[in-house]
Motif scaffolding. Structure first.
Motif, PDB file in Angstrom:
ATOM      1  N   VAL A   1     -72.913  24.655  43.427  1.00  0.00           N
ATOM      2  CA  VAL A   1     -73.860  24.812  43.812  1.00  0.00           C
ATOM      3  C   VAL A   1     -73.714  24.292  45.072  1.00  0.00           C
ATOM      4  N   HIS A   2     -73.269  23.599  45.515  1.00  0.00           N
ATOM      5  CA  HIS A   2     -73.462  22.310  46.795  1.00  0.00           C
ATOM      6  C   HIS A   2     -72.849  23.181  47.702  1.00  0.00           C
ATOM      7  N   GLY A   3     -72.004  24.893  47.461  1.00  0.00           N
ATOM      8  CA  GLY A   3     -71.462  25.020  48.806  1.00  0.00           C
ATOM      9  C   GLY A   3     -69.184  24.320  48.874  1.00  0.00           C
TER      10      GLY A   3
ATOM     11  N   THR B   1     -69.424  22.164  39.599  1.00  0.00           N
ATOM     12  CA  THR B   1     -69.468  20.991  40.340  1.00  0.00           C
ATOM     13  C   THR B   1     -70.913  20.745  42.202  1.00  0.00           C
ATOM     14  N   GLN B   2     -71.316  19.274  42.263  1.00  0.00           N
ATOM     15  CA  GLN B   2     -72.959  19.364  43.577  1.00  0.00           C
ATOM     16  C   GLN B   2     -71.226  18.985  44.446  1.00  0.00           C
ATOM     17  N   ASN B   3     -70.166  18.452  44.421  1.00  0.00           N
ATOM     18  CA  ASN B   3     -68.873  18.645  45.903  1.00  0.00           C
ATOM     19  C   ASN B   3     -68.720  19.434  46.146  1.00  0.00           C
ATOM     20  N   ILE B   4     -69.080  19.087  47.843  1.00  0.00           N
ATOM     21  CA  ILE B   4     -68.869  20.187  48.575  1.00  0.00           C
ATOM     22  C   ILE B   4     -66.669  19.717  49.028  1.00  0.00           C
ATOM     23  N   ASP B   5     -66.062  18.803  48.300  1.00  0.00           N
ATOM     24  CA  ASP B   5     -65.005  18.718  48.734  1.00  0.00           C
ATOM     25  C   ASP B   5     -63.787  19.263  49.185  1.00  0.00           C
ATOM     26  N   ASP B   6     -63.906  20.800  47.571  1.00  0.00           N
ATOM     27  CA  ASP B   6     -62.634  21.760  47.411  1.00  0.00           C
ATOM     28  C   ASP B   6     -61.684  21.123  46.615  1.00  0.00           C
TER      29      ASP B   6
ATOM     30  N   GLY C   1     -69.564  11.768  36.764  1.00  0.00           N
ATOM     31  CA  GLY C   1     -69.964  10.686  38.037  1.00  0.00           C
ATOM     32  C   GLY C   1     -71.163  11.631  39.045  1.00  0.00           C
ATOM     33  N   THR C   2     -72.073  11.703  38.186  1.00  0.00           N
ATOM     34  CA  THR C   2     -73.118  12.286  39.299  1.00  0.00           C
ATOM     35  C   THR C   2     -74.547  11.307  38.649  1.00  0.00           C
ATOM     36  N   SER C   3     -75.643  10.901  39.830  1.00  0.00           N
ATOM     37  CA  SER C   3     -76.396  10.476  39.593  1.00  0.00           C
ATOM     38  C   SER C   3     -77.565  10.769  38.902  1.00  0.00           C
ATOM     39  N   GLY C   4     -77.093  11.924  38.466  1.00  0.00           N
ATOM     40  CA  GLY C   4     -77.870  13.162  38.527  1.00  0.00           C
ATOM     41  C   GLY C   4     -79.687  12.843  39.353  1.00  0.00           C
TER      42      GLY C   4
ATOM     43  N   ALA D   1     -69.207   5.268  36.093  1.00  0.00           N
ATOM     44  CA  ALA D   1     -68.957   3.808  36.663  1.00  0.00           C
ATOM     45  C   ALA D   1     -69.691   3.295  36.911  1.00  0.00           C
ATOM     46  N   THR D   2     -71.264   3.233  36.669  1.00  0.00           N
ATOM     47  CA  THR D   2     -72.109   2.159  36.590  1.00  0.00           C
ATOM     48  C   THR D   2     -72.698   2.176  35.622  1.00  0.00           C
ATOM     49  N   LYS D   3     -73.469   3.323  34.927  1.00  0.00           N
ATOM     50  CA  LYS D   3     -74.621   3.812  34.139  1.00  0.00           C
ATOM     51  C   LYS D   3     -74.668   4.970  33.628  1.00  0.00           C
TER      52      LYS D   3
HETATM   53  P1  NAD Z   1     -74.445  10.749  43.858  1.00  0.00           P
HETATM   54  O1  NAD Z   1     -74.060   9.534  45.403  1.00  0.00           O
HETATM   55  O2  NAD Z   1     -75.935  10.529  43.886  1.00  0.00           O
HETATM   56  O3  NAD Z   1     -74.397   9.813  42.629  1.00  0.00           O
HETATM   57  C1  NAD Z   1     -72.485   9.006  42.374  1.00  0.00           C
HETATM   58  C2  NAD Z   1     -72.790   8.473  40.741  1.00  0.00           C
HETATM   59  O4  NAD Z   1     -71.756   8.832  40.235  1.00  0.00           O
HETATM   60  C3  NAD Z   1     -73.081   6.855  40.381  1.00  0.00           C
HETATM   61  O5  NAD Z   1     -73.844   7.126  39.553  1.00  0.00           O
HETATM   62  C4  NAD Z   1     -72.040   6.359  40.256  1.00  0.00           C
HETATM   63  O6  NAD Z   1     -72.551   5.474  39.399  1.00  0.00           O
HETATM   64  C5  NAD Z   1     -70.989   7.645  39.643  1.00  0.00           C
HETATM   65  N1  NAD Z   1     -69.652   6.821  39.735  1.00  0.00           N
HETATM   66  C6  NAD Z   1     -68.880   5.987  41.439  1.00  0.00           C
HETATM   67  N2  NAD Z   1     -67.890   5.951  41.481  1.00  0.00           N
HETATM   68  C7  NAD Z   1     -67.352   6.872  40.217  1.00  0.00           C
HETATM   69  C8  NAD Z   1     -66.457   6.930  39.525  1.00  0.00           C
HETATM   70  N3  NAD Z   1     -65.027   6.753  39.411  1.00  0.00           N
HETATM   71  N4  NAD Z   1     -66.010   7.680  38.551  1.00  0.00           N
HETATM   72  C9  NAD Z   1     -67.357   7.699  37.643  1.00  0.00           C
HETATM   73  N5  NAD Z   1     -68.445   7.439  38.132  1.00  0.00           N
HETATM   74  C10 NAD Z   1     -68.509   7.417  39.720  1.00  0.00           C
HETATM   75  O7  NAD Z   1     -73.893  11.857  44.165  1.00  0.00           O
HETATM   76  P2  NAD Z   1     -74.455  12.918  42.885  1.00  0.00           P
HETATM   77  O8  NAD Z   1     -75.361  13.246  41.888  1.00  0.00           O
HETATM   78  O9  NAD Z   1     -73.418  14.040  42.836  1.00  0.00           O
HETATM   79  O10 NAD Z   1     -75.440  13.794  43.971  1.00  0.00           O
HETATM   80  C11 NAD Z   1     -75.184  13.190  44.846  1.00  0.00           C
HETATM   81  C12 NAD Z   1     -75.067  14.866  46.189  1.00  0.00           C
HETATM   82  O11 NAD Z   1     -74.472  14.895  47.697  1.00  0.00           O
HETATM   83  C13 NAD Z   1     -74.740  15.661  45.699  1.00  0.00           C
HETATM   84  O12 NAD Z   1     -75.836  16.777  45.567  1.00  0.00           O
HETATM   85  C14 NAD Z   1     -73.126  16.215  46.395  1.00  0.00           C
HETATM   86  O13 NAD Z   1     -73.110  17.733  46.824  1.00  0.00           O
HETATM   87  C15 NAD Z   1     -73.368  15.019  47.343  1.00  0.00           C
HETATM   88  N6  NAD Z   1     -71.885  14.338  47.560  1.00  0.00           N
HETATM   89  C16 NAD Z   1     -71.211  15.200  47.656  1.00  0.00           C
HETATM   90  C17 NAD Z   1     -69.637  14.442  47.910  1.00  0.00           C
HETATM   91  C18 NAD Z   1     -67.761  15.027  48.113  1.00  0.00           C
HETATM   92  O14 NAD Z   1     -67.978  16.528  47.965  1.00  0.00           O
HETATM   93  N7  NAD Z   1     -67.276  14.471  46.839  1.00  0.00           N
HETATM   94  C19 NAD Z   1     -69.149  13.097  48.333  1.00  0.00           C
HETATM   95  C20 NAD Z   1     -70.707  12.535  48.292  1.00  0.00           C
HETATM   96  C21 NAD Z   1     -71.847  13.556  48.596  1.00  0.00           C
END
Ligand code: NAD
Length: 279
Positions: free
Chosen positions: A127-129, A109-114, A213-216, A240-242
Motif C-alpha cells: 500500500v505504500h509502494g 504490507t506498509q513496507n517498501i523493501d520488497d 510489527g506495525t505501530s498502527g 516486539a514492544t507492546k
Molecule cells: P513503525 O516504525 O511506526 O512501527 C514499527 C513497530 O514494529 C513498532 O510498534 C515496534 O514495536 C515493532 N517492532 C520493531 N521491531 C520488531 C520486530 N522485530 N518484530 C515485531 N515487531 C517489531 O512502522 P509502521 O507501523 O510500519 O509505520 C511506518 C511507515 O514507515 C510505514 O508506512 C512504512 O511504509 C514505512 N517504513 C517502511 C520500512 C520498510 O520498508 N522496511 C521501514 C521503516 C518505515
C-alpha cells in the motif's frame, strides 16, 4: 523476554483452523533484516525530519537549497547502506511457509523493501509502494529496477547532491523511455496510498488477520485491522514492544516476528499433521 507459550499455542490453533489468513505487516517485520523501523528510538525519523525528506515532490524538494541537498544526501546514503544488506528473515520465510500450507492468502504490507516478494510470497499488496520500482514523473509509467542498478543510481545521486549539482541529478534520474525524470514509486507523506481497495477487500473477506510489527500510526493503512474485525475475522498481533491494537485482538503476543512466527508455524504444521483440530 520469552513470549507466553499459551498465547503462541492459541495463535497456532486459530491459524491452523483458518483457510483465509491475511497478514498485515509493518516496518517491525523487517527490523531483523537490519532495516530500522521509523518510530522506535534511534529510528530514521528520530534523526531526519519526515515532512522534509518523506515528501513525494522531487522538484520542490530540490529547489529548497543547499541545507536540504546535504540532509537528503545523508538520508539517501543511509537508506542505500541499509537496503543493500537486507535479506528476508525467518519472519518473512514463515509467511511463505503459511502460504505453501494453503493457509495464507495474501500479505498487505506498509513496507517498501520488497522483502515479502523476495522471500517468495506470491500475493503482496504494497500500500505504500516499492522502493525497487520507478515512477516516471512525465508519463506515469512504472517499471522495476535491478537491485545493483538502483543502488548505483542512488550513489550517483548522493554524489551529485553533495556537489549541489541539481541539473546532474535531474539528468541522471531521467530514465524513462519517454525521456522523463523518475522517482522511487513509494508513497510520500500526504500522497494517496496504493491498492487500498484491494487491501480493504482482503481484510473484509479474511477469516483471520495477522498483524505483524506495525505501530498502527499511519492512516489509512491502520484501518485494516478494524475492517477485518468488523467483518468477523479473528485477529492476532505480534509486536516486539507492546500491543498497538488493544481491544481489537484475540491474541496479542509481545515478541519479535522473526523469533515468534517460525515457532507458531511449526505448531500449526504439527496440528495440521495430527488431523485433530485444537479448537
Ligand atoms: P513503525 O516504525 O511506526 O512501527 C514499527 C513497530 O514494529 C513498532 O510498534 C515496534 O514495536 C515493532 N517492532 C520493531 N521491531 C520488531 C520486530 N522485530 N518484530 C515485531 N515487531 C517489531 O512502522 P509502521 O507501523 O510500519 O509505520 C511506518 C511507515 O514507515 C510505514 O508506512 C512504512 O511504509 C514505512 N517504513 C517502511 C520500512 C520498510 O520498508 N522496511 C521501514 C521503516 C518505515
Amino acid at each position: 523476554m520469552e513470549p507466553d507459550l499459551e498465547k503462541l499455542e492459541k495463535a497456532a490453533a486459530i491459524i491452523s483452523s483458518s483457510g483465509r489468513l491475511v497478514a498485515f505487516t509493518g516496518a517491525g517485520v523487517s527490523e531483523e533484516s537490519g532495516i530500522p523501523t521509523f518510530r522506535d528510538p534511534g529510528g530514521l525519523w528520530d534523526r531526519f525530519d519526515p515532512y522534509e525528506l518523506g515528501g513525494g515532490d522531487v522538484f520542490a524538494a530540490l529547489a529548497r537549497g543547499s541545507g536540504f541537498t546535504h540532509r537528503a544526501a545523508d538520508f539517501l546514503e543511509e537508506m542505500i547502506e541499509v537496503m543493500e544488506r537486507a535479506e528476508p528473515n525467518p519472519g518473512h520465510r514463515a509467511l511463505v511457509e503459511l502460504e505453501r500450507m494453503g493457509i495464507l492468502r495474501s500479505v498487505i504490507t506498509q513496507n517498501i523493501d520488497d522483502l515479502h516478494g523476495r522471500a517468495g510470497n506470491s500475493r503482496v499488496i504494497e500500500v505504500h509502494g516499492n522502493a525497487y520500482r520507478m515512477l516516471c514523473l512525465y508519463c506515469g509509467r512504472r517499471f522495476m529496477m535491478e537491485k545493483e542498478e538502483l543502488f548505483r543510481l542512488g550513489r550517483d545521486v548522493v554524489r551529485m547532491l553533495r556537489k549541489e549539482d541539481l541539473a546532474g541529478v535531474i539528468a541522471r534520474i531521467s530514465l524513462c523511455e519517454c525521456g522523463g525524470p523518475c522517482r522511487l514509486d513509494v508513497v510520500g507523506f500526504g500522497e494517496p496510498v496504493q491498492r487500498m481497495g484491494e487491501a480493504i477487500h482482503e481484510a473484509r473477506t479474511c477469516d483471520c488477520l495477522l498483524i505483524l510489527g506495525t505501530s498502527g500510526e499511519v492512516f489509512p493503512a491502520n484501518t485494516i485491522p478494524s475492517r477485518a474485525r468488523e467483518a468477523g475475522a479473528r485477529v492476532i498481533e505480534i509486536n516486539a514492544t507492546k500491543c498497538c491494537f488493544p481491544g481489537l485482538v484475540d491474541v496479542g503476543i509481545v515478541g519479535k516476528t522473526g523469533a515468534v512466527l517460525p515457532r507458531i508455524v511449526e505448531m500449526v504444521s504439527r496440528y495440521r499433521g495430527s488431523g485433530v483440530s485444537p479448537l
